[in-house]
Design a protein around this motif. Structure first.
Motif, PDB file in Angstrom:
ATOM      1  N   PRO A  15      -1.258 -28.010  40.209  1.00 49.53           N
ATOM      2  CA  PRO A  15      -1.575 -27.796  38.797  1.00 49.53           C
ATOM      3  C   PRO A  15      -0.592 -28.496  37.869  1.00 49.53           C
ATOM      4  CG  PRO A  15      -0.479 -25.871  39.688  1.00 49.53           C
ATOM      5  CD  PRO A  15      -0.664 -26.811  40.839  1.00 49.53           C
ATOM      6  N   VAL A  16      -1.047 -28.737  36.646  1.00 49.97           N
ATOM      7  CA  VAL A  16      -0.234 -29.363  35.590  1.00 49.97           C
ATOM      8  C   VAL A  16      -0.262 -28.442  34.375  1.00 49.97           C
ATOM      9  CG1 VAL A  16      -0.050 -31.306  33.991  1.00 49.97           C
ATOM     10  CG2 VAL A  16      -0.620 -31.713  36.398  1.00 49.97           C
ATOM     11  N   LEU A  17       0.905 -28.167  33.812  1.00 45.00           N
ATOM     12  CA  LEU A  17       1.010 -27.321  32.632  1.00 45.00           C
ATOM     13  C   LEU A  17       1.075 -28.194  31.386  1.00 45.00           C
ATOM     14  CD1 LEU A  17       1.503 -24.592  31.184  1.00 45.00           C
ATOM     15  CD2 LEU A  17       3.950 -24.934  31.620  1.00 45.00           C
TER      16      LEU A  17
ATOM     17  N   GLU B 106       2.682 -19.254  28.900  1.00 49.59           N
ATOM     18  CA  GLU B 106       2.483 -20.077  30.089  1.00 49.59           C
ATOM     19  C   GLU B 106       2.415 -19.203  31.349  1.00 49.59           C
ATOM     20  OE1 GLU B 106       5.146 -22.227  27.109  1.00 49.59           O
ATOM     21  OE2 GLU B 106       5.146 -20.286  28.143  1.00 49.59           O
TER      22      GLU B 106
ATOM     23  N   ALA C 275       2.685 -20.677  38.259  1.00 47.88           N
ATOM     24  CA  ALA C 275       1.884 -21.325  39.293  1.00 47.88           C
ATOM     25  C   ALA C 275       2.572 -21.155  40.638  1.00 47.88           C
ATOM     26  CB  ALA C 275       1.701 -22.809  38.979  1.00 47.88           C
TER      27      ALA C 275
ATOM     28  N   TYR D  80       4.612 -25.882  38.898  1.00 48.98           N
ATOM     29  CA  TYR D  80       3.719 -26.937  38.424  1.00 48.98           C
ATOM     30  C   TYR D  80       4.205 -28.299  38.915  1.00 48.98           C
ATOM     31  CZ  TYR D  80       1.560 -23.543  35.290  1.00 48.98           C
ATOM     32  OH  TYR D  80       0.886 -22.456  34.784  1.00 48.98           O
ATOM     33  N   GLN D  81       3.258 -29.156  39.215  1.00 50.43           N
ATOM     34  CA  GLN D  81       3.596 -30.500  39.678  1.00 50.43           C
ATOM     35  C   GLN D  81       3.959 -31.433  38.525  1.00 50.43           C
ATOM     36  OE1 GLN D  81       3.943 -31.039  43.017  1.00 50.43           O
ATOM     37  NE2 GLN D  81       3.542 -28.830  43.009  1.00 50.43           N
TER      38      GLN D  81
ATOM     39  N   VAL E 147       4.790 -30.986  33.935  1.00 46.83           N
ATOM     40  CA  VAL E 147       4.733 -30.184  32.712  1.00 46.83           C
ATOM     41  C   VAL E 147       4.716 -31.145  31.529  1.00 46.83           C
ATOM     42  CG1 VAL E 147       5.912 -28.483  31.261  1.00 46.83           C
ATOM     43  CG2 VAL E 147       5.948 -28.233  33.760  1.00 46.83           C
TER      44      VAL E 147
ATOM     45  N   ALA F  63       8.339 -25.718  36.456  1.00 43.70           N
ATOM     46  CA  ALA F  63       7.981 -26.889  37.259  1.00 43.70           C
ATOM     47  C   ALA F  63       8.519 -26.754  38.680  1.00 43.70           C
ATOM     48  CB  ALA F  63       8.526 -28.154  36.606  1.00 43.70           C
TER      49      ALA F  63
END
Length: 658
Positions: A363-365, A475, A478, A482-483, A485, A516
């Motif tokens: 996922p990406v934030l 936020e 994850a 996260y992969q 941010v 992250a």
């Protein structure tokens, strides 16, 4: 009279004139139940009514030579107002020129009879499960020495997410606080852990559950129902050491044997009490630590200027991780969108490429400033901000198909017309979470998009490819981190008019970057200068140090203390004159006229003059309250009341109205 037959009672009243102890005789039939801390009902002769109150202490003699009134009733035999909480409430109220009853109203919830009866019927000999210390990883022996020596420290949190169970991940800060609490409870003392909101509390409770038995953990916060909150308070009255976790009200939890107070993210505005006397959790914790001699920890990814001041004066020890751990932050202040899809999503090409690569593995934030679709709506013809026809508030849109609505009164802009040019068409200004999610969905076709904001609360997401668009502070965590941010709307956040804009932005960005995965990039979009340098080098304490130095030169808080005085013009002038006469070092900004037609002055003073200024302003509060009451009962019946006279200490709101 027999020994201890007189009770000194605090009346439960917001009136400053009644903020003192009143003496009452204890009738013989009430002697057994009349103990310090219990609720009672007592007569008030001046008002001809019965009032609620708490017995604070018992005595066998008083200076008054007349006949004392009798206590009317002992409401409950349970001493819900613990001695340490009364001492704390009195000190907090005195420091802020408020009333102790207002503080106790926050500390002691409303009585629940069924809950109380069940608590009294419990087995008093039942023992809780044993607690064991937990390792304090990442800080060497520094944290252990602080806990063992009951010292005070500012702790730089490790910006990582870690698993506490195979299914649950939390911030490393929560693991640190839980380990400190477990060590304290295992040593025979209670720990109080205060966090800003329910998201942080859920993380902390998950971390506590991994190191402490369930019966050693007590949740005490304002989100609970009255019965649950009262049940938690009664549990804290026992002798067994507990880990007490909650929001700002948890710092008032009774704990006679207190070994630790720990606060997470003290710069969050949710730590500021919105009710009089407006005491901040940080200040209450500092007072209580000094009174009870416990350890005190302030944890955060970034550091507030208040905590930095305490570090500089030597009141707090600064503790950093034993090994340097910092996110990979990439500022992009000067970059543009050269890629078509990046331009479509209104993000720099480097941010789009980082997100594209990261979505291959997780996922990406994406952090944005505002919820909704369009935070602001303007007239298409003249480009002026569209205003509500009812109250002149700004209009915004919650979704692409919704009717614009006023952000102040909520009225829909039906049959709207611009007051300047009579235009009737809208132009969208800015992007909220919904519009950003829509744009990113087009830029990344086939990728799941999740919105997390106040209207769409999401606390956890799986470690699968997805775009998570979240407003600051909302936020979700994850699994595995996260992969990538992306921190968007930086220029909009920095443009906010506030004394704290810099430290607030660093706190928002640092808390997001800490989510992250190790080595994952955090792209800070549209921000340069000192803020970008602090994020890129992760030297956040240096920024707080420089900010504090600037405020010291300008005599802005927290380099000095301030008190905001609001009321009728003559009352404010009298209070300012009395304060300057009592303490020569005081200087005043104003008075100025407020929107309510009253006057406001900002009194600035050094910390050493705090007690004198508070006592002087409290006298003016009592005087104004008495005069206001007398003015209402004049010749010819009740006249209009004078404007209320208010004093608020350590109020930063006036500095945000520049």
């Amino acid at each position: 009279m027999p020994a201890a037959s007189i009770a000194r009672v605090l009346i439960d009243s917001p009136l400053p004139q009644l903020d003192r102890l009143f003496d009452y005789r204890i009738p013989d039939e009430l002697l057994a139940g009349a103990q310090p801390g219990v609720r009672v009902r007592v007569p008030l002769r001046s008002a001809g009514r019965i009032a609620d109150g708490f017995i604070i202490e018992l005595t066998d003699s008083v200076d008054y030579e007349g006949t004392l009134s009798d206590i009317d009733a002992v409401v409950s035999a349970v001493p819900v107002l613990a001695p340490e909480i009364w001492t704390l409430a009195r000190t907090v109220a005195t420091r802020a020129a408020g009333t102790a009853s207002d503080v106790i109203r926050v500390a002691v919830p409303t009585r629940q009879v069924r809950v109380e009866k069940a608590w009294l019927a419990r087995d008093p000999l039942a023992r809780l499960n044993p607690a064991h210390p937990a390792p304090l990883d990442g800080y060497g022996d520094d944290l252990t020495e602080v806990l063992a020596g009951c010292r005070r420290a500012a702790v730089d949190a490790i910006p990582r997410v870690v698993p506490v169970t195979p299914e649950r991940w939390v911030g490393h800060w929560a693991v640190t606080m839980a380990a400190a609490a477990a060590t304290t409870v295992a040593g025979g003392a209670s720990a109080i852990l205060a966090v800003p909101d329910y998201r942080d509390q859920d993380q902390l409770e998950a971390a506590l559950a991994a190191v402490l038995p369930a019966d050693r953990i007590v949740r005490l916060d304002a989100r609970q129902s009255n019965p649950d909150r009262y049940r938690a308070l009664l549990r804290c009255l026992g002798d067994e050491p507990l880990a007490i976790v909650g929001n700002r009200s948890a710092v008032y939890a009774p704990a006679a044997s207190l070994g630790l107070i720990a606060l997470w993210d003290d710069g969050d505005p949710l730590h500021a009490e919105p009710h009089a006397p407006y005491a901040h959790t940080r200040d209450v914790a500092l007072i209580r630590q000094e009174q009870q001699g416990s350890a005190l920890l302030f944890l955060g990814h970034s550091r507030s200027t208040e905590v930095e001041r305490l570090v500089e004066v030597g009141w707090l020890t600064s503790i950093s991780p034993a090994r340097i751990v910092s996110p990979k932050v990439i500022p992009t202040a000067q970059q543009t969108s050269t890629d078509r899809l990046a331009a479509q999503a209104r993000i720099p090409s480097s941010a789009w490429q980082a997100a594209r690569q990261a979505l291959d593995s997780g996922p990406v934030l994406v952090q944005v400033a505002r919820p909704g679709y369009a935070p602001r709506v303007a007239c298409e013809s003249c480009r002026q901000t569209a205003r509500c026809n009812r109250c002149e508030g700004p209009l915004s849109m919650a979704s692409s198909t919704s009717t614009p609505a006023c952000t102040w009164c909520g009225a829909l802009a039906v049959d709207w017309a611009c007051s300047l040019c009579e235009g009737r068409r809208f132009r969208l200004v800015g992007s909220g979470s919904a519009r950003t999610a829509e744009d990113l969905g087009r830029a990344f076709p086939g990728v799941r998009v999740i919105i997390a904001d106040g209207d769409h609360p999401v606390q956890d997401v799986p470690g699968k490819p997805a775009l998570v668009v979240a407003t600051r502070g909302a936020e979700p965590l994850a699994a595995g981190g996260y992969q990538a941010v992306l921190l968007l709307d930086g220029e909009r956040m920095v443009a906010r008019e506030s004394l704290r804009v810099g430290e607030d932005c660093l706190r928002w960005w640092a808390n997001a970057a800490a989510l992250a995965a190790p080595g994952a990039p955090t792209v800070l979009v549209g921000v340069g200068g000192a803020l970008a340098s602090a994020m890129a080098t992760w030297r956040l304490a240096d920024y707080a140090r420089a900010e504090l130095a600037d405020r010291r030169r300008l005599r802005f808080p927290p380099a000095i203390r301030v008190a905001t005085v609001t009321g009728a013009t003559d009352a404010v002038a009298t209070a300012v004159e009395a304060t300057q006469g009592a303490s020569p070092g005081v200087d005043v900004l104003g008075p100025v006229e407020t929107d309510e037609g009253m006057a406001r002055a900002i009194v600035r003073f050094d910390y050493s003059a705090g007690a004198t200024v508070a006592a002087t302003l409290r006298s003016e509060v009592v005087r104004a309250a008495a005069n206001r009451r007398r003015a209402a009962a004049g010749k010819g019946g009740r006249g209009p009341l004078k404007p209320p006279f208010r004093v608020r200490f350590d109020d930063s709101e006036p500095f945000a109205e520049q």
